[in-house]
Each structure stands twice: as structure tokens, then as C-alpha cells.
Write an enzyme that holds these catalytic residues in place. Sequence first.
Site: not given
Ligand code: PBG
Length: 329
Positions: A201, A254
Site C-alpha cells: 500500500k 493499492k
Molecule cells: C484506511 C484506508 C484508506 C483507503 C482504504 N483504507 C485511506 C488511507 O490510507 O488514507 C483508501 C481507499 C480509497 O482511496 O479508495 N487506511
Amino acid sequence: MEKERPLALGAARPRRLRANPLVRRMVRETQLRREDLILPLFVCPGTGVRREISSMPGNYQLSVDLLVEECRQVAGLGIPAVILFGIPPHKDAVGSSGYDPQGIVPQALRALKAAKLDLVLIADVCLCEYTDHGHCGVLHGEEVVNDATVELLGREALVYAQAGADIIAPSDMMDGRVGHIRRVLDQAGYSQVPIMAYAAKFASGFYGPFREAAESTPQFGDRRGYQMDPANAREALREIELDLREGADLIIVKPALAYLDIIRAAREHFQVPVAAYNVSGEFSMVKAAAARGWIDEVRIRDEILLSIKRAGADLILTYFAKDVAAILP
Ligand code: PBG
């Protein structure tokens, strides 16, 4: 070896297999299927609440009652799974509403279980929706403390499993959280609940609209101290490897679009299902440009989702899931 001679004009004509829709269909290499789709949903307190997220047209903060109705529709479209994010009534420094058995996501999970839908319920596990400072863990000064956060994530995961989550999806990017969550679940008798780890991520600008949706924007600083540097591909593979060693069953890359190379590398290196998260910003860009008539939403959407599959994703978390499922054959 014989030297390759130049081909005579007309000897190779790839266009033969593009001549009409029937032939094109025969030789199509990649297909998007309903079974590939996972829809993210946001659940909030109250009843009868359906609040549109302004930067994500067609997506809503839903109270539990309407979430159940929404999920009934989603299941009816043949989408196999949803992933739930909670918007709690109260936030505090340690994100207590995230691991409260009466919290918003456990309430939603129990209601959805009771509705007996043909739907896999994935629970996103993170603290950023539940902390008043918006970071994904507990703080010491301005630093997000790893091991104390992991402990709380274990509690959150267990509460969700007890409430009926079919899959646990930690998205916080703390070190060692998959292994800890695995142990906590196993000890409590949930050894059959899979972990879908957000393994690679990245610290991405593409999460902007989600933070409006989940009300989880960090109140200071950013997430670069725990989410990955967008420049790093080797490190992504190392993150995935660690999560798998700790017991992850599926992995997520992601965001998706700016990271198609990571999806491809994950597919080639690891023998587990690979999911890609087509995140909020990727969705909103398409919607915004389409609203101005600058692009054709349907074509662009399908092209994007296909590119993610072609890169090697087995599953796609996407806010387009309902739209696409509605038109898939
Ligand atoms: C929580 C999380 C996030 C997303 C999914 N889980 C936000 C972040 O890390 O700031 C983002 C998903 C999206 O942008 O569609 N940590």
C-alpha cells in the site's frame, strides 16, 4: 541459425483477427468477470441515512438499515463481496470506537449476517477512521507507534470476526500486524477466517476522496512514515513476502493504476490471489472528466478495469463494481 528475412507485405496480417466482433470475441485474452469485483461501502450511524459523497458520485455513507438494502442489491447483481469501512459517532486519540464490539462496523456485520445474503463480508481493519487525529495508529508525539498499534488492530480484527466478518483486511501498514492478527484470530477459534492483507500500500495522493468519504484525513503530517514510497517496487515485493510469511491468504496492491507494474510483479512472484484496489481518486478522476464531457465514462472505465486484470489482478476492489456488474453478460 537462419537469418530472418523480411516478411513479404501481406504475409502476416494481424488485422484478420480483428475483422468483426465475433472474431474479436474469440481471440480476446482478458475478461472482466462479476466474480472479480469487490465493492467498498461506507457505514455510518443513524437510520434512513443515505448521504452522497460529493467527490465520489453514486457512493454514499449509509446507515446500517440502508446498507443492508444496498447489499441485497449488490448480491442481486452477482457481485461476490463487499468491503466495509466505518464512520463512527465519536473519535478519540486511540481509536476506541474501532474495536468496540458495539461499534458501527460490528453492528453492520451482525445486521448483514442476519439478512443471510449471498455475499462475502470483508472488514477493513485500520484505526484512521476512528482516531481524532486521523492517523492509522496511536501516537507518541507525532509518531505513529508500531507495536502498540498492532495490539489494537488485533482487537479490532477479533471484534469484526466475532461480529461475522468473513475476511479480515488490515490496511494500516504497521509492521508485523498480519502475524499478530493471525495469532489473535487462531487463539479465539477463528482459524478459518482468511486475512486479505493490504500488503503493498503506497502513500498516495489518490486516496483524497476516500478521506472525505471516511472522514479520515490526517490532522497533521501525512502517512509516509508507514505507507510505502511510490518509487519502490522491490520493497513492495518484500512487503508482500513478509505478509505471506505472517499468514496472509490474499494480498492487495493499492492503488492500482499507477502501480500496474507492482500488480504484474506480485502475480509473477507469488502463488496467492492478488487483488488490486482501484482507489477513490482513480474513480473520481473518471467521473469528473466524464461529467465535463471530456471522456466517455463507460469506455474509460472498462479499459481501466481491463488493464488491471491484464496486469495480473485476480480481484478488483472498485467503486465501479455495481455499474460494471449491471452490464456484464
Ligand atoms: C484506511 C484506508 C484508506 C483507503 C482504504 N483504507 C485511506 C488511507 O490510507 O488514507 C483508501 C481507499 C480509497 O482511496 O479508495 N487506511
